[in-house]
Motif scaffolding. Structure first.
Motif, PDB file in Angstrom:
ATOM      1  N   VAL A   4       0.830  -1.205   0.000  1.00  0.00           N
ATOM      2  CA  VAL A   4       0.000   0.000   0.000  1.00  0.00           C
ATOM      3  C   VAL A   4       0.868   1.260   0.000  1.00  0.00           C
ATOM      4  CG1 VAL A   4      -1.718   1.357   1.291  1.00  0.00           C
ATOM      5  CG2 VAL A   4      -1.970  -1.122   1.095  1.00  0.00           C
ATOM      6  N   ILE A   5       1.834   1.324   0.902  1.00  0.00           N
ATOM      7  CA  ILE A   5       2.729   2.479   0.945  1.00  0.00           C
ATOM      8  C   ILE A   5       3.938   2.256   0.036  1.00  0.00           C
ATOM      9  CG2 ILE A   5       4.330   3.778   2.425  1.00  0.00           C
ATOM     10  CD1 ILE A   5       2.321   3.574   4.669  1.00  0.00           C
ATOM     11  N   VAL A   6       4.521   1.085   0.139  1.00  0.00           N
ATOM     12  CA  VAL A   6       5.702   0.758  -0.662  1.00  0.00           C
ATOM     13  C   VAL A   6       5.546  -0.660  -1.200  1.00  0.00           C
ATOM     14  CG1 VAL A   6       6.993  -0.066   1.353  1.00  0.00           C
ATOM     15  CG2 VAL A   6       8.244   0.704  -0.669  1.00  0.00           C
ATOM     16  N   ASP A   7       6.024  -0.854  -2.405  1.00  0.00           N
ATOM     17  CA  ASP A   7       5.881  -2.169  -3.009  1.00  0.00           C
ATOM     18  C   ASP A   7       7.086  -3.038  -2.666  1.00  0.00           C
ATOM     19  OD1 ASP A   7       5.227  -4.366  -4.459  1.00  0.00           O
ATOM     20  OD2 ASP A   7       5.880  -3.533  -6.375  1.00  0.00           O
ATOM     21  N   THR A   8       7.068  -3.596  -1.477  1.00  0.00           N
ATOM     22  CA  THR A   8       8.123  -4.526  -1.076  1.00  0.00           C
ATOM     23  C   THR A   8       7.730  -5.967  -1.374  1.00  0.00           C
ATOM     24  OG1 THR A   8       7.221  -4.515   1.157  1.00  0.00           O
ATOM     25  CG2 THR A   8       9.106  -3.070   0.731  1.00  0.00           C
ATOM     26  N   GLU A   9       6.544  -6.167  -1.964  1.00  0.00           N
ATOM     27  CA  GLU A   9       6.092  -7.536  -2.212  1.00  0.00           C
ATOM     28  C   GLU A   9       7.088  -8.331  -3.063  1.00  0.00           C
ATOM     29  OE1 GLU A   9       4.553 -11.139  -2.471  1.00  0.00           O
ATOM     30  OE2 GLU A   9       4.117  -9.607  -0.972  1.00  0.00           O
TER      31      GLU A   9
END
Length: 212
Positions: A4-9
């Protein structure tokens, strides 16, 4: 936070699957999709129970965390999702209280908030590692809402996962479902509203929605 805030997926995906290889286990895409919104501790408790692993859960968590940290620190192109910083700054400048409620561990939160200088914008940070059950259990959102200066009916959650949306609705909160390209096989149907980009949400839109 993640998704949501950062795409660390992609970083989590890499770390998890490298670790699965080391452990000699095969996690299907369908099973992996159900991990979204869960704390790492609860993910590995489930994996340990499913595959009968002899390792302690904390040992498994640390193994994955080490792989994540190595990848995170070397990924120079990692950035906030498009529109997120503008939304955060817009809400903050209009005195909207921002609270982070994430399944991520505190060490990961600190790593991301330090890298992107997000601490000044948030009044409270709530980590899923402090709760025995992960989303879809609503405890994390119930607690986050209790920390807010606003009444519960004026609290808004932004979530990208099936488990997160279920948790938000079970907590009795309004929920935006973020239809992210990076969060696969997620059911957003229980969300009150679905957005594809963060420029679809701003202070004025929220004021008209909740005071209109």
């Amino acid at each position: 936070m993640d998704g949501v805030i950062v795409d660390t997926e992609p970083v989590h995906h890499y770390a998890y699957h490298q670790h699965f290889k080391q452990l000699g286990i095969d996690i299907s895409p369908e099973m992996y999709a159900t991990f979204t919104g869960n704390s790492t501790k609860n993910v590995y408790q489930r994996i340990k129970d499913t595959f009968g692993l002899p390792h302690e859960v904390q040992e498994l968590v640390q193994g994955k965390r080490d792989l994540f940290n190595q990848a995170f620190d070397t990924k120079e192109d990692l950035d906030l999702l498009a529109g997120v910083r503008n939304l955060i700054e817009d809400l903050h400048q209009n005195n909207v209280e921002l609270i982070l409620a994430t399944s991520s561990a505190k060490v990961t939160i600190n790593r991301i908030f330090t890298r992107f200088e997000l601490f000044p914008y948030f009044s409270h940070i709530v980590s899923g590692e402090d709760f025995p059950k992960s989303k879809p259990d609503p405890s994390i959102f119930i607690h986050a809402a209790s920390l807010s200066d606003a009444p519960k009916e004026n609290c808004v959650v932004i979530e990208d996962s099936t488990n997160g949306i279920k948790a938000a609705k079970s907590a009795g909160l309004y929920c935006f479902g973020y239809d992210s390209e990076n969060s696969k096989l997620q059911d957003l149907s229980l969300a009150d509203n679905i957005i594809k980009h963060f420029d679809e949400v701003n202070y004025q839109e929220l004021v008209s929605r909740f005071r209109g």
